[in-house]
Write a protein that holds these residues in place. Structure first.
Motif, mmCIF file in Angstrom:
data_model
loop_
_atom_site.group_PDB
_atom_site.id
_atom_site.type_symbol
_atom_site.label_atom_id
_atom_site.label_comp_id
_atom_site.label_asym_id
_atom_site.label_seq_id
_atom_site.Cartn_x
_atom_site.Cartn_y
_atom_site.Cartn_z
ATOM 1 N N SER A 221 0.825 -1.204 0.000
ATOM 2 C CA SER A 221 0.000 0.000 0.000
ATOM 3 C C SER A 221 0.861 1.255 0.000
ATOM 4 O O SER A 221 0.379 2.343 0.247
ATOM 5 N N LYS A 285 -1.530 -1.512 -13.447
ATOM 6 C CA LYS A 285 -2.938 -1.925 -13.615
ATOM 7 C C LYS A 285 -3.071 -3.436 -13.470
ATOM 8 O O LYS A 285 -4.006 -3.934 -12.846
ATOM 9 N N ASN A 289 -5.388 -5.173 -10.750
ATOM 10 C CA ASN A 289 -6.563 -5.939 -11.161
ATOM 11 C C ASN A 289 -6.508 -7.391 -10.719
ATOM 12 O O ASN A 289 -7.539 -8.027 -10.541
ATOM 13 N N LYS A 291 -5.880 -8.450 -8.000
ATOM 14 C CA LYS A 291 -6.319 -8.609 -6.618
ATOM 15 C C LYS A 291 -7.788 -8.988 -6.531
ATOM 16 O O LYS A 291 -8.233 -9.509 -5.529
ATOM 17 N N TYR A 295 -12.305 -7.370 -11.650
ATOM 18 C CA TYR A 295 -11.622 -6.541 -12.645
ATOM 19 C C TYR A 295 -11.299 -7.339 -13.909
ATOM 20 O O TYR A 295 -11.034 -8.530 -13.847
ATOM 21 N N PRO A 296 -11.275 -6.670 -15.033
ATOM 22 C CA PRO A 296 -10.943 -7.361 -16.285
ATOM 23 C C PRO A 296 -9.439 -7.641 -16.384
ATOM 24 O O PRO A 296 -8.642 -6.999 -15.703
ATOM 25 N N PRO A 297 -9.064 -8.571 -17.252
ATOM 26 C CA PRO A 297 -7.641 -8.860 -17.419
ATOM 27 C C PRO A 297 -6.918 -7.669 -18.053
ATOM 28 O O PRO A 297 -7.526 -6.874 -18.765
ATOM 29 N N VAL A 298 -5.638 -7.568 -17.783
ATOM 30 C CA VAL A 298 -4.861 -6.435 -18.295
ATOM 31 C C VAL A 298 -3.779 -6.947 -19.237
ATOM 32 O O VAL A 298 -3.091 -7.923 -18.946
ATOM 33 N N ASP B 384 -22.552 -6.913 -4.454
ATOM 34 C CA ASP B 384 -21.751 -8.124 -4.228
ATOM 35 C C ASP B 384 -21.031 -7.988 -2.895
ATOM 36 O O ASP B 384 -20.454 -6.931 -2.605
ATOM 37 N N TYR B 403 -14.396 -7.995 -0.114
ATOM 38 C CA TYR B 403 -14.760 -6.884 -0.982
ATOM 39 C C TYR B 403 -16.274 -6.784 -1.092
ATOM 40 O O TYR B 403 -16.994 -7.774 -0.916
ATOM 41 N N LEU B 405 -19.356 -4.530 -3.421
ATOM 42 C CA LEU B 405 -19.628 -3.608 -4.517
ATOM 43 C C LEU B 405 -21.111 -3.318 -4.566
ATOM 44 O O LEU B 405 -21.941 -4.225 -4.484
ATOM 45 N N TYR B 447 -17.378 0.822 -3.764
ATOM 46 C CA TYR B 447 -16.555 -0.392 -3.752
ATOM 47 C C TYR B 447 -15.648 -0.370 -2.529
ATOM 48 O O TYR B 447 -14.982 0.629 -2.247
ATOM 49 N N TYR B 449 -12.739 -2.838 -0.362
ATOM 50 C CA TYR B 449 -11.999 -4.080 -0.286
ATOM 51 C C TYR B 449 -10.894 -3.981 0.750
ATOM 52 O O TYR B 449 -10.421 -2.896 1.084
ATOM 53 N N TYR B 454 -2.261 -8.997 -0.074
ATOM 54 C CA TYR B 454 -1.624 -7.945 -0.861
ATOM 55 C C TYR B 454 -1.467 -6.652 -0.060
ATOM 56 O O TYR B 454 -1.109 -5.611 -0.605
ATOM 57 N N SER B 456 -3.542 -4.560 0.972
ATOM 58 C CA SER B 456 -4.227 -3.448 0.326
ATOM 59 C C SER B 456 -5.646 -3.339 0.854
ATOM 60 O O SER B 456 -6.231 -4.318 1.311
ATOM 61 N N ASN B 540 -15.887 -9.386 -18.638
ATOM 62 C CA ASN B 540 -15.381 -10.216 -17.556
ATOM 63 C C ASN B 540 -16.310 -10.204 -16.357
ATOM 64 O O ASN B 540 -15.927 -10.514 -15.251
ATOM 65 N N PHE B 541 -17.541 -9.811 -16.600
ATOM 66 C CA PHE B 541 -18.388 -9.548 -15.461
ATOM 67 C C PHE B 541 -19.756 -10.142 -15.729
ATOM 68 O O PHE B 541 -19.995 -10.749 -16.751
ATOM 69 N N GLY B 595 -7.779 -2.943 -19.148
ATOM 70 C CA GLY B 595 -7.931 -3.212 -17.720
ATOM 71 C C GLY B 595 -8.950 -2.353 -17.016
ATOM 72 O O GLY B 595 -9.125 -2.463 -15.809
ATOM 73 N N GLU B 596 -9.637 -1.478 -17.738
ATOM 74 C CA GLU B 596 -10.597 -0.589 -17.084
ATOM 75 C C GLU B 596 -11.975 -1.212 -17.037
ATOM 76 O O GLU B 596 -12.347 -1.993 -17.906
ATOM 77 N N THR B 597 -12.699 -0.855 -16.012
ATOM 78 C CA THR B 597 -14.087 -1.275 -15.944
ATOM 79 C C THR B 597 -14.906 -0.129 -15.377
ATOM 80 O O THR B 597 -14.520 0.479 -14.383
ATOM 81 N N LEU B 600 -16.007 -0.043 -11.528
ATOM 82 C CA LEU B 600 -15.108 0.042 -10.391
ATOM 83 C C LEU B 600 -14.116 1.186 -10.494
ATOM 84 O O LEU B 600 -13.306 1.383 -9.609
#
Lengths: 331, 792
Positions: A221, A285, A289, A291, A295-298, B384, B403, B405, B447, B449, B454, B456, B540-541, B595-597, B600
């Protein structure tokens, strides 16, 4: 009707029977992985390893190899073969973690700002890999202002020195520029007129709330690097406020018998090229992601022809501020 | 640049219209006009064919059953027909403009013979348009025996379903959000129930379904891939009627009848699933696994129609539907050194509500108008909550991961439309204008988590600013015959106001049918379509969790230029064959950056999304048997669709998410006798693309630390959608037993969905604790169904 129906059913079974098994072709799975970041303040170096199919069970950390031929050349026809250095455990005088070896070094070739470099790599049983990158021009900066504020955390009985610095730099006009800022600490002690330096092997925490920052390179973090492009400051001068922190007691533990001691805060200001920035951006990213399953794959950036990884460069400038450390240890 | 292009379009259309409008005027002619209705119910019939047999000239009734036809003075013979109804021949002596309302009687089924979809000869059917009779929809065997409009549409050439368990209809390489779904002319934003297994259209209430996948008439605007125009029955003005069915997972009922005979009528239909009513008690009793989702959906249609006068009708429509899902998953893995406990609770739902008042008014015998005032409301919500505890005894450590959402979005539309049909000599001219005020809340998300592993944690709330916009359209469309060639030419001008930006788009449309001898016709069309809304689909969702985004200062409207070419051939009395090819050029399609959604991310939309281009082309073939004991069709589609964005996939072109190279559908209905019929559908398609990492390698460079900490493994893929799922295929079988006694008729249907239990993967992934292998997740095994339906 019966005939048609029977035909349909038979076709159905036939199609379901002749399904192909999904496999990853070895030509795609096993390739040279380049992690090469040329910097203007040291000789050229790259780390080579071998990729594996995602389904492989081998240890990914043991995929480095020593039998590659690595040629680095620039656009001025200078060319040098990089040498494998076995059991490389010391780099820049720091200890390295075993899973991240910089294993190929140039003897004398120090990358120059503005030059284009091409890397050609061949290794037995692996496809050749090539990559080209151009180092950006150096961008100078100043530490215009700095001050220390002591934060005392009563619950933990810890005193932390927060250093606030203003960095000023002039973004070169008419081209898109990318930057990376890191901080690392050196501790200096003076004994009988001699100076002894100890440099921390970790990048230090770096903070910045300026909306200019696009990539906060987190580890855990803690932010250890700030990367950004010039899209909002293009061609203008920028004053950027950053901060970091150090603790007195840490240095006292090491230098308690010194006549005097100082902490040196080194700001590494790198003008990085686009490939470097894209790699940082996508890798960050990717690490974020992974974690969460939401999230979608990068797709991590790669510019290696015939292989994987990245070959990029930076023009680096380091400037420091230092502060005396009290002679009395704090407990 | 845009203005210059628009001027260019305007000039072309103007010149074209100037050339063809001065068609010859008939010397002594009069107009016959009126409505075509069902005899038993008074229901107006859409697309009934009215033909003057003397001249061969004909028209189709409009969406309100109205027709107007110019005939020569004196004796004439009018032939009126519609599929499933007895033809009517009228010998008339016309001396002046005349109103003739025609009623058609539902056809008596000929022993062992079925006739389907013969609205008009195949040579007269418009290019890229599909009319699906409700009878045909009900004959197709489907999941849980629930006859469904979408399931029938998905069996048509050039149209794909999404993955099993995902929503949507994908037309000729377009996205699901590129379709304009209309209920009685009002847009519906999410036309799916039960993750897309069913559409929101209750077939008992549906009167007519028309799908345009190209050659779009100018009166439509807003869908760049297709227009799916569903018309709901208005209600019987003659007598009360009840129709319903009881199925495995849902039941439905429709009641209609007159309030004032021949003047005012109502229709009410409802459908509800009882998955939750059955599953929840079984879960409580421990009979059904706790993870089985608790699901309920319902929909309700209410219609009221009132004949104000012979020339004036008033209609009121209301639709409401909603889906609610609750899933709870628990996972536990223990061995000597590790214990993992996972718990996930997901709630989601969506719903549409639409309402409209429509007023029809005839002016003389040649001008028909319709005024519509309507609203449409769509809302979507997800929540979620996930928690995981991992204890590693050998390391004496415990990790916690949680997490949660929460996400919601909604769209509100206020619509007014004024449409005219003018029947003038050989021309049917349609023109009108409409305006939609829209309020779009693309998403509010929260969101949270926390992850020990990790190190985080985060707690973020984000609200994409609500967008208010106004879209206005003006259109003019002329359908006429030039010698033997049927031409439809027109244009739609759309003006979209959003924030301080105004987008003006000219959308020219032209199509032509060129008959060649009696049984062959060549067809061609070109059209430009624009839409001001984008649907962001999450690859992916959860599949129904799609968010709508408005064109704005940051995003330009999406447009498609489409060319169609084809021919139709009436092979003989029983068979017809058609082939169509298309090419589509997409501009300003929207995609999510690497990688964007949207759910989130806290970044502004222009940092998450970008616009690009696309191409789609293909060929479609259909062999259809329309008469005889056995009817059905074989469709084959060869297609390709791809997208290119400035940064997504590093700027390299990649396959569209629902790019399917080959699709083959075989549908058959066989009528053994008046009491027993059988149907079968075999669906085959090459696998959809999916993004799957193929390679792993070390990051291993000092990015975050000069000591190299952070060195980790990258799971790498070379290109988006680099992997193909296995081919999709399944066979559905059904048998129906019909019985009629007086007014009462009933049908008992039994069948099998996925009769040979094919596991069709919806996605693949690398699984396994020590050894990773590609694993497939499939959804629907063999599923039997029983449905009992009745009508009286």
């Amino acid at each position: 009707m019966k005939y048609l129906l029977t035909t349909v059913i038979i076709i159905g079974f036939l199609v379901s029977a002749c399904e192909e098994e999904t496999t990853i072709p070895s030509s795609e799975a096993y390739r040279i992985v380049v992690n090469g970041f040329l910097e203007t303040d040291s000789t050229a170096r790259v780390m080579l390893s071998r990729s594996m199919a995602i389904t492989d069970t081998g240890l990914i950390n043991s995929q480095d190899f020593n039998n590659a031929t690595v040629i680095l050349s620039d656009n001025n026809s200078n060319s040098q073969e990089l040498t494998f250095v076995p059991n490389q455990s010391n780099y820049w005088g720091f200890n390295w973690s075993s899973d991240a070896k910089i294993n190929y070094f140039a003897h004398s070739l120090i990358p120059q700002a503005g030059n284009e470099y091409t890397l050609n790599i061949s290794a037995p049983n692996l496809p050749d890999a090539t990559a080209t990158t151009t180092l950006p021009n150096l961008v100078d900066f100043e530490i215009a202002d700095s001050n220390v504020i002591i934060h005392y955390i009563q619950e933990a009985n810890i005193e932390t020195n927060h250093v606030y610095m203003d960095l000023v730099f002039q973004d070169p006009p008419e081209i898109t520029n990318y930057y990376l800022i890191n901080i690392y600490m050196s501790y200096l002690q003076y004994w009988d007129g001699q100076m002894y330096r100890y440099t921390d092997i970790d990048y230090s925490e770096i903070n910045c709330s300026d909306p200019l920052i696009e990539v906060y390179a987190d580890h855990g973090s803690i932010c250890l690097g700030l990367a950004f492009s010039d899209k909002t400051i293009s061609g203008n001068q920028k004053r950027l406020k950053i901060s970091t922190a150090y603790r007195d007691y840490y240095s006292h533990n090491h230098f308690s018998y010194a006549d005097s001691a100082k902490v040196e805060i080194n700001v590494k200001f790198s003008a990085i090229n686009k490939e470097y920035f894209q790699y940082l951006e996508t890798l960050q990213k990717f690490n974020e992601n992974r974690k969460s399953p939401l999230y979608p794959p990068v797709q991590v950036f790669s510019n290696i022809e015939g292989g994987y990884g990245v070959f990029a460069g930076a023009a680096v400038k380091v400037k420091s501020v230092s502060y005396s450390i009290d002679s009395e240890p704090y407990y | 640049m845009r203005t210059s292009k628009n001027n260019h379009y305007i000039l072309i259309v103007f010149l074209f219209i100037s050339c063809i409008l001065p068609a010859k005027l008939l010397a002594q002619s009069h107009t016959i006009s009126g409505y075509v209705t069902e005899r038993n119910t008074g229901e107006k019939i859409i697309f009934a064919s009215v033909v003057d047999k003397n001249t061969g000239k004909g028209v189709s009734t409009n969406n309100y059953g109205f027709y107007s036809l110019k005939v020569t003075e004196g004796k004439t013979n009018l032939l009126v027909s519609y599929v499933g109804f007895e033809k009517v021949n009228l010998d008339l002596n016309i001396q002046s403009d005349t109103t003739i309302n025609i009623t058609l009687k539902e056809g008596v089924e000929i022993e062992n013979v079925t006739i389907t979809s013969n609205y008009r000869p195949v040579t007269q059917k418009e290019l890229a348009r599909i009319d699906i009779p409700i009878k045909e929809i009900k004959q197709i065997p489907v999941l849980f025996g629930e006859a469904d409009v979408f399931k029938a549409i998905q069996l048509m050439p050039g149209i794909q379903s999404g993955l099993e368990g995902s929503a949507g209809i994908y037309v000729r390489g377009g996205n699901v959000g590129d379709n304009l779904f209309l209920i009685d002319g009002i847009p519906v934003y999410n036309p799916n129930h039960l993750y897309g297994f069913f559409s929101v259209f209750n077939t008992d209430a549906v009167k007519n379904v028309t799908v345009y996948k190209g050659a779009f008439p100018a009166r439509y605007s807003g869908g760049t891939s297709s227009v799916i125009d569903v018309r709901i029955r208005e209600g019987s003005t003659k007598e009360y009627k009840v129709e319903g069915s009881v199925g495995l997972i849902s039941s439905k009922i429709k009641v209609e009848g007159p309030i004032v005979k021949d003047k005012t009528a109502f229709l009410i239909s409802g459908r509800r699933t009882y998955i939750d009513l059955v599953v929840d008690p079984l879960k409580s009793a421990g009979i059904v696994d706790d993870e089985f989702p608790s699901y309920n959906f319902y929909d309700l249609n209410f219609k009221l129609n009132h004949k104000v006068s012979e020339k004036s009708h008033l209609y009121f429509s209301f639709y409401k539907g909603d889906d609610k899902i609750k899933e709870e998953k628990k996972y536990q893995e223990t061995n000597e050194s590790i214990e993992i406990y996972e718990n996930k609770v997901s709630n989601s739902g969506w719903g549409n509500t639409t309402g409209s008042v429509r007023w029809n008014q005839r002016f003389g015998s040649s001008l028909f108008s319709n005024l519509t005032l309507a609203f449409s409301n769509y809302d979507y919500r997800i929540s979620d909550d996930y928690s995981m505890v991992e204890t590693r005894s050998h390391e004496d450590v415990m990790y916690n991961q949680i997490y949660s959402l929460n996400y919601k979005s909604n769209i509100k539309d206020l619509i007014n439309k004024l449409d005219f049909n003018l029947y003038k000599d050989r021309h049917t001219i349609r023109f009108g204008l409409n305006s939609t005020f829209r309020e779009l809340n693309s998403g509010e998300s929260h969101y949270k988590y926390a992850d020990d592993l990790y190190e985080s944690h985060g707690d973020t709330a984000f609200h994409i600013p609500t967008v208010k916009s106004n879209e206005s359209n003006i259109y003019l469309e002329d359908e006429f015959k030039l010698y033997n060639v049927t031409v439809n030419v027109g244009a739609n001008l759309s003006i979209f106001f959003v924030d301080s930006k105004t987008y003006t788009n000219f959308q020219p449309r032209i199509s032509a049918i060129v008959p060649f001898k009696e049984k062959l016709a060549f067809k061609a069309s070109a059209s430009r379509m624009v839409q001001h809304f984008f649907l962001i689909s999450e690859a992916n969702f959860r599949s129904s969790s799609d968010a709508w985004i408005s064109a704005s200062e940051d995003f330009e409207p999406q447009s498609v230029i489409q060319y169609d070419l084809g021919f139709s051939w009436q092979v003989n009395q029983h068979f017809e064959f058609s082939a169509e090819s298309y090419y589509k050029d997409f501009k300003n399609v929207i995609g999510q950056k690497n990688g964007e959604t949207i759910y989130l991310s806290m970044s502004p939309l222009n940092e998450i999304l970008e616009q690009g281009t696309g191409k789609a082309y293909g060929a479609e073939f259909q062999l259809k048997k329309t008469e005889g004991k056995t009817t059905g069709w074989i469709n084959y589609t060869l297609a390709k669709s791809e997208r290119t964005f400035p940064t997504i996939n590093n700027g390299k072109t990649f396959p569209f998410r629902y790019d399917r190279r080959h699709a083959l559908n075989i549908v058959m209905n066989h009528r053994f006798n008046k009491k027993v019929s059988m149907n079968a559908a075999w669906i085959f398609g090459s696998g959809y693309p999916q993004t799957l990492a193929t390679v792993q390698h070390l990051q291993g460079v000092p990015i975050y630390s000069i000591k190299g900490a952070g060195a980790d493994v990258v799971e790498f893929f070379n290109s988006l959608y680099n992997h193909r799922l296995p081919v999709y295929h399944r066979l559905d079988l059904g048998v129906s037993f019909h019985k009629t006694r007086g007014r009462y008729s009933r049908v008992l249907s039994v069948g099998l969905f996925n009769a040979y239990a094919r596991n069709n993967p919806i996605y693949q992934y690398y699984g396994g604790y020590k050894v990773k292998t590609i694993k497939s997740e499939s959804l629907l095994p063999i599923i039997p169904y029983v449905t009992y339906s009745f009508k009286f």
